[in-house]
Every structure is written in C-alpha cells, then in structure tokens.
Design a protein around this motif. Sequence first.
Motif, PDB file in Angstrom:
ATOM      1  N   THR A  46      79.628  52.666  26.822  1.00 15.96           N
ATOM      2  CA  THR A  46      78.714  51.548  26.571  1.00 15.96           C
ATOM      3  C   THR A  46      78.078  50.998  27.834  1.00 15.96           C
ATOM      4  OG1 THR A  46      80.561  49.982  26.616  1.00 15.96           O
ATOM      5  CG2 THR A  46      79.908  50.841  24.473  1.00 15.96           C
ATOM      6  N   ILE A  47      78.712  51.158  28.991  1.00 18.04           N
ATOM      7  CA  ILE A  47      78.092  50.637  30.218  1.00 18.04           C
ATOM      8  C   ILE A  47      77.479  51.753  31.068  1.00 18.04           C
ATOM      9  CG2 ILE A  47      79.664  48.675  30.265  1.00 18.04           C
ATOM     10  CD1 ILE A  47      81.128  49.987  32.576  1.00 18.04           C
ATOM     11  N   LEU A  93      75.522  45.064  40.031  1.00 17.26           N
ATOM     12  CA  LEU A  93      74.348  44.514  39.360  1.00 17.26           C
ATOM     13  C   LEU A  93      74.712  43.353  38.431  1.00 17.26           C
ATOM     14  CD1 LEU A  93      72.410  47.783  38.445  1.00 17.26           C
ATOM     15  CD2 LEU A  93      71.651  46.016  40.039  1.00 17.26           C
ATOM     16  N   ALA A  94      75.894  43.434  37.828  1.00 19.97           N
ATOM     17  CA  ALA A  94      76.291  42.413  36.861  1.00 19.97           C
ATOM     18  C   ALA A  94      77.035  41.251  37.506  1.00 19.97           C
ATOM     19  CB  ALA A  94      77.173  43.038  35.771  1.00 19.97           C
ATOM     20  N   ASN A 118      77.592  38.015  39.685  1.00 19.59           N
ATOM     21  CA  ASN A 118      76.915  36.848  40.262  1.00 19.59           C
ATOM     22  C   ASN A 118      77.880  35.671  40.159  1.00 19.59           C
ATOM     23  OD1 ASN A 118      75.113  35.011  41.296  1.00 19.59           O
ATOM     24  ND2 ASN A 118      73.940  34.803  39.378  1.00 19.59           N
ATOM     25  N   LYS A 119      78.746  35.549  41.174  1.00 20.44           N
ATOM     26  CA  LYS A 119      79.830  34.565  41.137  1.00 20.44           C
ATOM     27  C   LYS A 119      80.685  34.785  39.891  1.00 20.44           C
ATOM     28  CE  LYS A 119      77.203  31.054  43.653  1.00 20.44           C
ATOM     29  NZ  LYS A 119      76.670  29.669  43.624  1.00 20.44           N
ATOM     30  N   GLY A 120      80.908  36.036  39.608  1.00 17.82           N
ATOM     31  CA  GLY A 120      81.644  36.416  38.408  1.00 17.82           C
ATOM     32  C   GLY A 120      80.840  37.436  37.622  1.00 17.82           C
ATOM     33  N   ILE A 121      81.514  38.076  36.663  1.00 21.24           N
ATOM     34  CA  ILE A 121      80.860  39.106  35.867  1.00 21.24           C
ATOM     35  C   ILE A 121      80.145  38.465  34.678  1.00 21.24           C
ATOM     36  CG2 ILE A 121      81.286  41.022  34.284  1.00 21.24           C
ATOM     37  CD1 ILE A 121      81.257  41.886  37.117  1.00 21.24           C
ATOM     38  N   SER A 122      78.860  38.796  34.532  1.00 18.10           N
ATOM     39  CA  SER A 122      78.093  38.339  33.379  1.00 18.10           C
ATOM     40  C   SER A 122      78.111  39.436  32.312  1.00 18.10           C
ATOM     41  CB  SER A 122      76.644  38.039  33.777  1.00 18.10           C
ATOM     42  OG  SER A 122      75.847  37.869  32.634  1.00 18.10           O
ATOM     43  N   ILE A 135      76.085  44.694  30.165  1.00 20.51           N
ATOM     44  CA  ILE A 135      75.623  45.566  29.097  1.00 20.51           C
ATOM     45  C   ILE A 135      74.193  46.034  29.358  1.00 20.51           C
ATOM     46  CG2 ILE A 135      75.078  45.692  26.639  1.00 20.51           C
ATOM     47  CD1 ILE A 135      78.033  45.762  27.212  1.00 20.51           C
ATOM     48  N   LEU A 136      73.319  45.107  29.774  1.00 16.96           N
ATOM     49  CA  LEU A 136      71.926  45.470  30.036  1.00 16.96           C
ATOM     50  C   LEU A 136      71.809  46.413  31.228  1.00 16.96           C
ATOM     51  CD1 LEU A 136      70.155  42.026  29.477  1.00 16.96           C
ATOM     52  CD2 LEU A 136      70.250  43.990  27.924  1.00 16.96           C
ATOM     53  N   SER A 137      72.603  46.167  32.282  1.00 18.83           N
ATOM     54  CA  SER A 137      72.593  47.059  33.441  1.00 18.83           C
ATOM     55  C   SER A 137      73.074  48.441  33.045  1.00 18.83           C
ATOM     56  CB  SER A 137      73.491  46.493  34.549  1.00 18.83           C
ATOM     57  OG  SER A 137      73.044  45.238  34.983  1.00 18.83           O
TER      58      SER A 137
END
Length: 337
Positions: free
Chosen positions: A101-102, A144-145, A147-151, A156-158
Amino acid sequence: MNENSVRGFSRSVEYKITVIIVLFVLGFIAMLVSVCLGSMRFSIQESLRAIFSDDDSAARLIIWNVRLPRILSGGLVGICLSLAGCILQGVMRNHLASPSTIGVTSGASFIGYLTLVAFPGYYHLLPLGSIVGGFFTTMGIYLLAYNKGISPVKMILSGMAISAVFGALNDIIRSFFPDNIANATGFLVGSLNGVAWKNFSMILPYALVGIFLCFFLPSKMNILMLGDEMANSLGIRTESFRLFLIVVSSLLAGAAISAAGLINFVGLIVPHIARLLVGSDYKYLFPASIAMGFMMIIICDLIGRMILPVGEVSVSVVLSFVGAPFFLYLLRNRATK
C-alpha cells in the motif's frame, strides 16, 4: 462463564498462546492439503511416501520437484511479507501501512528489474537488488511523510505517487528489455508458478536473517508504540531504531519480492487479523503473523491452481480479490471514526 470472564480469558497469555498454536496447526494442514491437491491428486499416504522415500514414482517427481518447493517458497514469502507489514505499521504508526500500500514493493521490484537487466547471468543477485530497492523506497516514503511526526495521509499519498512512478519505470524496462527478464516469469506477474528449489535456496538466507532479527524486536516495538517521548525516556533512540526497523522490513520484503514478484495485500491483511486475534503486543503479534502469512499464501496459491479446469490464476490475482475489498473496508472504517 460470564462476559467479564470471557474478556479476561481473551486477554490472557494462555489464550494467545493457544491461538498461535492453532494457527500453526492450520498452516501445517494447509500445506499438507496443498501437497495433495492439484492437476493430479494424491492421498496423504502417497504424498508422505513421495516426500520421505527415494523412488521414481510420478507422485515423487511431481510433489518433490514441483509442489513442495513451490509451497515452501510461498510460505516463506507469506512470512516475510507479514512480518514486513507488522514492522512498517509500527514504524509509520499507521495500520494501513504495508509493503504494497505504500509502494515499497514497486520500488523493490524496479531495482530487481534493473538487476536482471544489468546482470542477466547473475540471477542470484536478484534478492540483493530487491532488498536495496525496498530500503531506499521505504526511506523515501518515510522522509516525505515525516513532518514533526508521521502523517498517515501524506504517507499513503506519497506511497501512491512513488508506486505510480516505479510502475511506469517497470513497464519501460519490460518493454525495452524483454529478453533479459524472460526467465523471471513469476517475478513479473506475482506468481509462484515455476518456483523451484533454487528459488527457495536463493531467498532462504535473507529470510532467515530477517526472521531471526524479529525475535529481538517485540519489547522495543511495544515501547515505541507509546510515543517518541516515552520511548526516549525509557532509553530507546527512536530515530536510530526506526532506521533499523526499515532495514529489517526491507530485507524481508525484498527477499519475498525476489522470489514471487509483486504480491500485494499480505502485509496489510495478516497483521490486522492477527491483531484482532492476539492483540497488539508484538511478542504475540509476530508469531501469529508468521503462521497466518504462511497459511494465507499457501491457501491462495492452492485456490489459484484449482479454480480453473485448465491453467492457473496467479496468487497475486487471488490475493487482490481478497485484499482490495479489505483495504477499502479499513479506509471506510478509519474515515468514519
């Protein structure tokens, strides 16, 4: 037994161990059934005699040279993908994360293609290429995901974007270098068809190293799930540990991909079902995932071999019919929470 007692038992160590034992027994039964069934069917007695005797019977030739290496390789692939999915879900803190999925599988297969094109006479380098590709793809998605933690959304979008890019690159390689990759049919379509003992021997060392390393991870991964601040206060260097986890997951995913190609959704489905059965403690989640991953690939491959009167459906196709609805179900559930 009242409801509270049932819930208490469901959380008990004895319950979890029992579930894990049952899963391993079911995996062994699935392997035995898969050995017996196919275009030619054999009884259990004939199958066991073919495995342990040294004669020239048809059963011996078919089971020992065709079915057994295929089943064992498929089971090993299932174990590797399941463990890789468990680890990635912990690293990304997202239960939707998995090698497929990623986009990790797409990146690993791309470097695998390049390995086959650049070194056509060195097929044994395929696992190394896939492992390297999986590692750099996972690192790229993570960065890529982050930014001060995983978004979760960014992850998923990356992954979708990277998967699309590598998918296009894979198509280009298949178009321009068909002769170089002609002998890797299973790798191209995500199938166990044609997998032999040499394929099993090729991935076994990498898979064993990855599985062995997983035995040392549960306690630290449980702490990591508490959050970075808590993990740091308990003596875990979170970023270094995450990098190590990415290396282990890449090792496992790359070994699996080099043997069977792009097999999707195992790393997504198995950890979820295992988590429902034994909870989120990695001490029990890992062995439950090992048993379920082994069993799932074997069963889906058997369905692919038996579903058509002539020919077979690749295991990746069977898994997609199961995994895609499951993934959509998870997305819908998370969206409504």
